[in-house]
Design a protein around this motif. Structure first.
Motif, mmCIF file in Angstrom:
data_model
loop_
_atom_site.group_PDB
_atom_site.id
_atom_site.type_symbol
_atom_site.label_atom_id
_atom_site.label_comp_id
_atom_site.label_asym_id
_atom_site.label_seq_id
_atom_site.Cartn_x
_atom_site.Cartn_y
_atom_site.Cartn_z
ATOM 1 N N GLU A 118 74.346 -32.047 16.809
ATOM 2 C CA GLU A 118 72.935 -31.825 16.682
ATOM 3 C C GLU A 118 72.270 -31.456 17.962
ATOM 4 O O GLU A 118 71.574 -30.562 18.007
ATOM 5 C CB GLU A 118 72.251 -33.234 16.371
ATOM 6 N N GLN A 119 72.769 -32.178 19.068
ATOM 7 C CA GLN A 119 72.012 -31.755 20.621
ATOM 8 C C GLN A 119 72.705 -30.349 20.810
ATOM 9 O O GLN A 119 71.906 -29.556 21.386
ATOM 10 C CB GLN A 119 72.815 -32.742 21.506
ATOM 11 N N VAL B 36 75.847 -36.643 16.777
ATOM 12 C CA VAL B 36 74.811 -36.402 17.687
ATOM 13 C C VAL B 36 75.096 -35.326 18.994
ATOM 14 O O VAL B 36 74.116 -34.516 19.095
ATOM 15 C CB VAL B 36 74.352 -37.825 18.381
ATOM 16 N N SER C 66 70.349 -28.273 19.172
ATOM 17 C CA SER C 66 69.206 -28.098 19.706
ATOM 18 C C SER C 66 68.941 -27.521 21.100
ATOM 19 O O SER C 66 67.894 -26.834 21.444
ATOM 20 C CB SER C 66 68.761 -29.701 19.797
#
Length: 109
Positions: A87-88, A84, A91
């Motif tokens: 991914e963050q 995560v 993003s």
């Protein structure tokens, strides 16, 4: 949720480096389904334990997998918070970066 500032930059680098190898991606794909021991990973990937051990070490250093000792066996599972975090990172990078106009690749003489 993690942000860019809360994840050490070395873990971001190690994470993306770990994701750059096809065999390590296959390991992660298998671990999406269930926790597996080294012997099961070797069988399913049809690879030698010595080769797999190197790749598991890279994944552990990047904190993408978690080892769990049970007797003489080591079982591996995904470390979802680290996935995560990667991914963050992407993003946030995309969201916080200024949008540049598209450039043409054609040469104008």
């Amino acid at each position: 949720m993690n942000s860019i500032a809360s994840v050490p930059s070395n873990l971001i680098v190690l994470g993306f480096r770990a994701l750059s190898d096809p065999l390590r991606l296959q390991v992660l794909e298998l671990l999406r389904q269930e926790e597996l021991c080294v012997c099961d990973l070797c069988d399913r990937l049809e690879t030698a334990q010595s080769k797999l051990s190197f790749h598991l070490k890279v994944l552990k250093e990047a904190e993408l997998v978690r080892p769990r000792q049970e007797g003489r066996w080591v079982y591996y599972s995904l470390n979802l918070p680290q996935l995560v975090a990667l991914e963050q990172y992407l993003s946030d990078y995309r969201r916080l970066s200024p949008m540049l106009p598209a450039r043409s690749c054609d040469s104008q003489s």
